[in-house]
Design an enzyme around this catalytic site. Structure first.
Site, PDB file in Angstrom:
ATOM      1  N   PHE A 100       0.815  -1.225   0.000  1.00 18.22           N
ATOM      2  CA  PHE A 100       0.000   0.000   0.000  1.00 18.22           C
ATOM      3  C   PHE A 100       0.843   1.267   0.000  1.00 18.22           C
ATOM      4  O   PHE A 100       0.372   2.331  -0.379  1.00 18.22           O
ATOM      5  CB  PHE A 100      -0.952   0.012   1.224  1.00 18.22           C
ATOM      6  CG  PHE A 100      -0.293   0.487   2.497  1.00 18.22           C
ATOM      7  CD1 PHE A 100      -0.164   1.839   2.781  1.00 18.22           C
ATOM      8  CD2 PHE A 100       0.228  -0.422   3.413  1.00 18.22           C
ATOM      9  CE1 PHE A 100       0.463   2.280   3.941  1.00 18.22           C
ATOM     10  CE2 PHE A 100       0.856   0.001   4.574  1.00 18.22           C
ATOM     11  CZ  PHE A 100       0.980   1.358   4.843  1.00 18.22           C
ATOM     12  N   LYS A 145      -1.004  -7.116  -9.231  1.00 15.04           N
ATOM     13  CA  LYS A 145      -1.982  -7.263  -8.152  1.00 15.04           C
ATOM     14  C   LYS A 145      -1.601  -6.219  -7.103  1.00 15.04           C
ATOM     15  O   LYS A 145      -0.755  -6.451  -6.258  1.00 15.04           O
ATOM     16  CB  LYS A 145      -1.901  -8.681  -7.570  1.00 15.04           C
ATOM     17  CG  LYS A 145      -3.163  -9.188  -6.886  1.00 15.04           C
ATOM     18  CD  LYS A 145      -3.670  -8.338  -5.748  1.00 15.04           C
ATOM     19  CE  LYS A 145      -2.886  -8.462  -4.472  1.00 15.04           C
ATOM     20  NZ  LYS A 145      -3.289  -7.488  -3.435  1.00 15.04           N
ATOM     21  N   GLU A 160      -4.883  -3.905  -1.974  1.00 11.89           N
ATOM     22  CA  GLU A 160      -6.334  -3.676  -1.959  1.00 11.89           C
ATOM     23  C   GLU A 160      -6.681  -2.367  -1.248  1.00 11.89           C
ATOM     24  O   GLU A 160      -7.788  -1.846  -1.397  1.00 11.89           O
ATOM     25  CB  GLU A 160      -7.069  -4.859  -1.305  1.00 11.89           C
ATOM     26  CG  GLU A 160      -6.663  -5.201   0.129  1.00 11.89           C
ATOM     27  CD  GLU A 160      -5.405  -6.081   0.244  1.00 11.89           C
ATOM     28  OE1 GLU A 160      -4.471  -5.908  -0.561  1.00 11.89           O
ATOM     29  OE2 GLU A 160      -5.370  -6.926   1.159  1.00 11.89           O
ATOM     30  N   SER A 212       5.386  -6.884   3.430  1.00 15.54           N
ATOM     31  CA  SER A 212       5.971  -7.219   4.734  1.00 15.54           C
ATOM     32  C   SER A 212       6.729  -8.553   4.649  1.00 15.54           C
ATOM     33  O   SER A 212       6.482  -9.371   3.756  1.00 15.54           O
ATOM     34  CB  SER A 212       4.863  -7.284   5.782  1.00 15.54           C
ATOM     35  OG  SER A 212       3.870  -8.188   5.358  1.00 15.54           O
ATOM     36  N   CYS A 265       9.470   2.018   3.679  1.00 15.39           N
ATOM     37  CA  CYS A 265      10.437   0.961   4.013  1.00 15.39           C
ATOM     38  C   CYS A 265      11.837   1.529   4.133  1.00 15.39           C
ATOM     39  O   CYS A 265      12.735   0.866   4.623  1.00 15.39           O
ATOM     40  CB  CYS A 265      10.409  -0.138   2.970  1.00 15.39           C
ATOM     41  SG  CYS A 265      11.083   0.405   1.417  1.00 15.39           S
ATOM     42  N   GLU A 286       9.206  -4.082  13.087  1.00 17.70           N
ATOM     43  CA  GLU A 286       8.946  -2.883  12.286  1.00 17.70           C
ATOM     44  C   GLU A 286       7.643  -2.246  12.778  1.00 17.70           C
ATOM     45  O   GLU A 286       6.621  -2.927  12.863  1.00 17.70           O
ATOM     46  CB  GLU A 286       8.799  -3.295  10.819  1.00 17.70           C
ATOM     47  CG  GLU A 286       8.469  -2.154   9.894  1.00 17.70           C
ATOM     48  CD  GLU A 286       8.279  -2.617   8.450  1.00 17.70           C
ATOM     49  OE1 GLU A 286       7.622  -3.654   8.222  1.00 17.70           O
ATOM     50  OE2 GLU A 286       8.773  -1.920   7.548  1.00 17.70           O
TER      51      GLU A 286
HETATM   52  P1  NAD Z   1       1.565  -6.549   3.089  1.00 14.18           P
HETATM   53  O1  NAD Z   1       2.614  -7.601   3.175  1.00 14.18           O
HETATM   54  O2  NAD Z   1       0.441  -6.566   4.042  1.00 14.18           O
HETATM   55  O3  NAD Z   1       0.880  -6.581   1.632  1.00 14.18           O
HETATM   56  C1  NAD Z   1       1.661  -6.589   0.453  1.00 14.18           C
HETATM   57  C2  NAD Z   1       0.891  -7.328  -0.624  1.00 14.18           C
HETATM   58  O4  NAD Z   1       0.698  -8.675  -0.213  1.00 14.18           O
HETATM   59  C3  NAD Z   1      -0.477  -6.751  -0.909  1.00 14.18           C
HETATM   60  O5  NAD Z   1      -0.709  -6.746  -2.294  1.00 14.18           O
HETATM   61  C4  NAD Z   1      -1.423  -7.703  -0.178  1.00 14.18           C
HETATM   62  O6  NAD Z   1      -2.671  -7.818  -0.807  1.00 14.18           O
HETATM   63  C5  NAD Z   1      -0.674  -9.018  -0.244  1.00 14.18           C
HETATM   64  N1  NAD Z   1      -0.965  -9.872   0.917  1.00 14.18           N
HETATM   65  C6  NAD Z   1      -1.230  -9.485   2.178  1.00 14.18           C
HETATM   66  N2  NAD Z   1      -1.438 -10.548   2.977  1.00 14.18           N
HETATM   67  C7  NAD Z   1      -1.303 -11.649   2.199  1.00 14.18           C
HETATM   68  C8  NAD Z   1      -1.391 -13.047   2.437  1.00 14.18           C
HETATM   69  N3  NAD Z   1      -1.674 -13.534   3.649  1.00 14.18           N
HETATM   70  N4  NAD Z   1      -1.181 -13.881   1.420  1.00 14.18           N
HETATM   71  C9  NAD Z   1      -0.894 -13.415   0.199  1.00 14.18           C
HETATM   72  N5  NAD Z   1      -0.796 -12.096  -0.095  1.00 14.18           N
HETATM   73  C10 NAD Z   1      -0.996 -11.221   0.889  1.00 14.18           C
HETATM   74  O7  NAD Z   1       2.347  -5.146   3.122  1.00 14.18           O
HETATM   75  P2  NAD Z   1       1.723  -3.689   3.199  1.00 14.18           P
HETATM   76  O8  NAD Z   1       1.170  -3.458   4.564  1.00 14.18           O
HETATM   77  O9  NAD Z   1       0.863  -3.424   2.025  1.00 14.18           O
HETATM   78  O10 NAD Z   1       3.047  -2.810   3.006  1.00 14.18           O
HETATM   79  C11 NAD Z   1       3.898  -2.440   4.052  1.00 14.18           C
HETATM   80  C12 NAD Z   1       5.075  -3.373   4.148  1.00 14.18           C
HETATM   81  O11 NAD Z   1       5.808  -3.389   2.925  1.00 14.18           O
HETATM   82  C13 NAD Z   1       6.076  -2.941   5.210  1.00 14.18           C
HETATM   83  O12 NAD Z   1       6.533  -4.085   5.888  1.00 14.18           O
HETATM   84  C14 NAD Z   1       7.189  -2.294   4.405  1.00 14.18           C
HETATM   85  O13 NAD Z   1       8.448  -2.288   5.021  1.00 14.18           O
HETATM   86  C15 NAD Z   1       7.193  -3.161   3.202  1.00 14.18           C
HETATM   87  N6  NAD Z   1       7.829  -2.499   2.074  1.00 14.18           N
HETATM   88  C16 NAD Z   1       9.052  -2.969   1.691  1.00 14.18           C
HETATM   89  C17 NAD Z   1       9.707  -2.372   0.656  1.00 14.18           C
HETATM   90  C18 NAD Z   1      11.039  -2.891   0.191  1.00 14.18           C
HETATM   91  O14 NAD Z   1      11.407  -2.622  -0.937  1.00 14.18           O
HETATM   92  N7  NAD Z   1      11.762  -3.627   1.004  1.00 14.18           N
HETATM   93  C19 NAD Z   1       9.126  -1.275  -0.006  1.00 14.18           C
HETATM   94  C20 NAD Z   1       7.868  -0.828   0.419  1.00 14.18           C
HETATM   95  C21 NAD Z   1       7.230  -1.456   1.468  1.00 14.18           C
END
Ligand code: NAD
Length: 499
Positions: A150, A174, A177, A227, A282, A384
């Protein structure tokens, strides 16, 4: 009635058919602004089929023509910057100037990808043997997919599809959401720029759509950012299904402050990078590590009044330093970590938990929080937080300070603040983290370099964008060609060598 969003498949907006939806909020007001359709396995299948159909023609289009589509797309991004930034802010909550930064960072990857005719060139060795030439070519993989978080709804999809499509692949995105409107709009702009139908598809969804991507036999590679727990799952599932995978995870970035650092500059850097975008980056800098008691005391004395006077406002307020966090759940999670820090015995110098913005009492706002005397055994240090919270971990020596980011489970980014070139050089060389800033608080590499952390911040070996991105989205083929001068008579039963 909240507006129903759609998918974007084969060049068209397609209504969700699964009957499942996710509420998208305006985080300023706390109201539901729209509903994201949560795609089914069949809907992912339809997007993959569209991408598969588009692949032969797109991969056969010469690279200069592919680049022209991206040039046009870049112009459209610039022309639509204000609309995109407002759309992004209204779902994510980051302030307009920061939303423009999000789009601009993605646009810079598009600029990089416009160089694809040069970037995708192979190598050639003339006369590797008598009459024998050897050459290599980088070919696209086929249908590839991206799953995005997000917090950068413009930049991160563009990290992925910009490079993938430039290389001749077709793409299924994808998005998160929680804020899918910008990725949907980007797909429309790509069509307007001349991308054929099916080259870029967007399927909204949650775990069901993600699992459909991870197991779909046609998809050749999956790029993920989110994450760490999910990144690990994505990496292990995608690779178990024979796919190439890069999966970037969470972070806990440290900023080491040496006694000789310019404290005014350090404080400016920390307030911006710990609290900007409400800490939802991040590459945020949520841990300060001053070296020596005197440095720590000077840092706290200088930063405290700055944090106390940070202006939290709605995302369209041009005076606001940062806006609300993305959802109420996320706000509660951040508050939970602050509560935990207090329980664990850290000094909460500034408490942002009860902040409320007048006129926007239902918005997902948090005041800035500042902790001193955080220690490495605390859960709030190990995890985090992803909110407007800065933790100060005091350290006695440079060596001890360097061990903190090196030993932390995450290894995304790190920064050192000093005037001492020797110390900075040693730090950059020795620290066990993927991206290092020297007097630079958010060392996000530019588009033509590459982005990726270490340890639990990234699963897989190949980074995002830059030349690594081109490698991720292509496979190499090497051709050895023999012409009459090199022809020998008779069969040979030994492996050919240069002897
Ligand atoms: P998230 O892991 O909740 O979601 C990321 C994606 O995974 C979304 O598209 C979501 O729909 C999907 N997802 C969520 N739960 C899932 C599941 N159980 N099974 C399959 N798919 C699933 O992350 P977020 O809250 O959207 O974003 C924040 C996180 O992203 C933080 O931890 C941040 O550090 C990390 N981030 C990392 C970087 C990097 O390059 N290292 C960059 C930006 C954000």
């Amino acid at each position: 009635m909240a507006q129903e969003l759609h998918h974007f498949i084969n060049g068209q907006q397609v209504a969700g058919k699964s009957g499942r939806f996710w509420d998208v909020f305006n985080p300023n007001t706390g109201e539901v602004s729209s509903k994201t359709p949560l795609g089914s396995t069949e809907e992912v299948g339809a997007a993959v089929a569209a991408a598969e159909k588009a692949f032969p023609e797109w991969s056969g289009t010469n690279p200069q023509r592919r680049a022209r589509v991206l040039f046009k797309f870049k112009e459209l991004l610039e022309a639509n910057m204000d609309e995109l930034a407002h759309m992004l802010s209204s779902e994510h909550g980051k302030v307009i100037a920061d939303s423009k930064g999000d789009i601009q960072r993605g646009l810079e990857v598009i600029e990089f990808a416009c160089g694809i005719p040069h970037l995708q060139k192979g190598e050639y060795t003339e006369n590797a043997g008598t009459g024998i030439d050897v050459y290599s070519m980088r070919q696209p993989l086929g249908v590839v997919a991206g799953i995005t978080p997000f917090n950068f709804p413009a930049m991160i999809p563009m990290w992925m599809f910009g490079v993938a499509i430039a290389c001749g692949n077709t793409f299924v995105c994808k998005p998160s959401e929680k804020d899918p409107s910008v990725p949907l709009k980007l797909a429309e702009l790509m069509m307007e720029a001349g991308a054929p139908e099916g080259v870029l598809n967007v399927v909204n969804g949650d775990k069901e759509a993600v699992d459909a991507i991870l197991t779909h036999p046609v998809i050749k590679a999956v790029s993920f950012v989110g994450s760490s727990a999910i990144a690990e799952y994505i990496y292990s599932t995608a690779t178990a299904h024979g796919k190439r995978c890069q999966a970037m995870g969470g972070a806990k970035n440290h900023g080491i402050i040496l006694p000789d650092a310019d404290m005014d500059q350090v404080v400016d850097d920390f307030v911006g990078s710990a609290y900007g975008s409400a800490g939802e980056r991040c590459m945020a800098l949520p841990v300060a590590v001053p070296v020596g008691e005197d440095t720590a005391n000077r840092f706290i004395e200088a930063i405290k009044p700055r944090v106390e006077t940070l202006k939290v406002g709605i995302s369209t307020d041009p005076e606001a330093h940062y806006g609300p966090v993305v959802t109420r759940d996320h706000r509660d999670k951040v508050v939970g970590y602050i509560n935990k820090g207090v329980e664990e015995g850290a000094d909460l110098l500034i408490d942002g938990r009860d902040f409320s913005l007048q006129g926007y009492e239902n918005g997902f706002f948090l005041g800035a929080s500042l902790f001193d005397k955080v220690t490495t055994d605390m859960e709030t240090y190990r995890e985090e937080i992803f909110g407007p919270v800065l933790q100060v971990v005091r350290s006695e020596s440079f060596e001890e300070a360097m061990q903190l980011p090196s030993k932390h489970q995450y290894g995304n980014g790190v920064a050192i603040f000093t005037r001492d070139g020797d110390a900075a050089r040693e730090f950059a060389s020795q620290v066990n983290v993927g991206m290092v800033g020297i007097n630079v608080p958010i060392p996000v590499p530019l588009a033509y370099h590459t982005f990726g952390g270490w340890k639990r911040s990234a699963f897989g070996d190949v980074n995002q964008h830059g030349p690594e991105g081109v490698r991720f989205y292509t496979k190499i083929k090497t051709v050895t060609a023999r012409w009459p001068k090199g022809l020998k008579e008779g069969a040979s039963f030994v492996i050919p060598t240069m002897n």
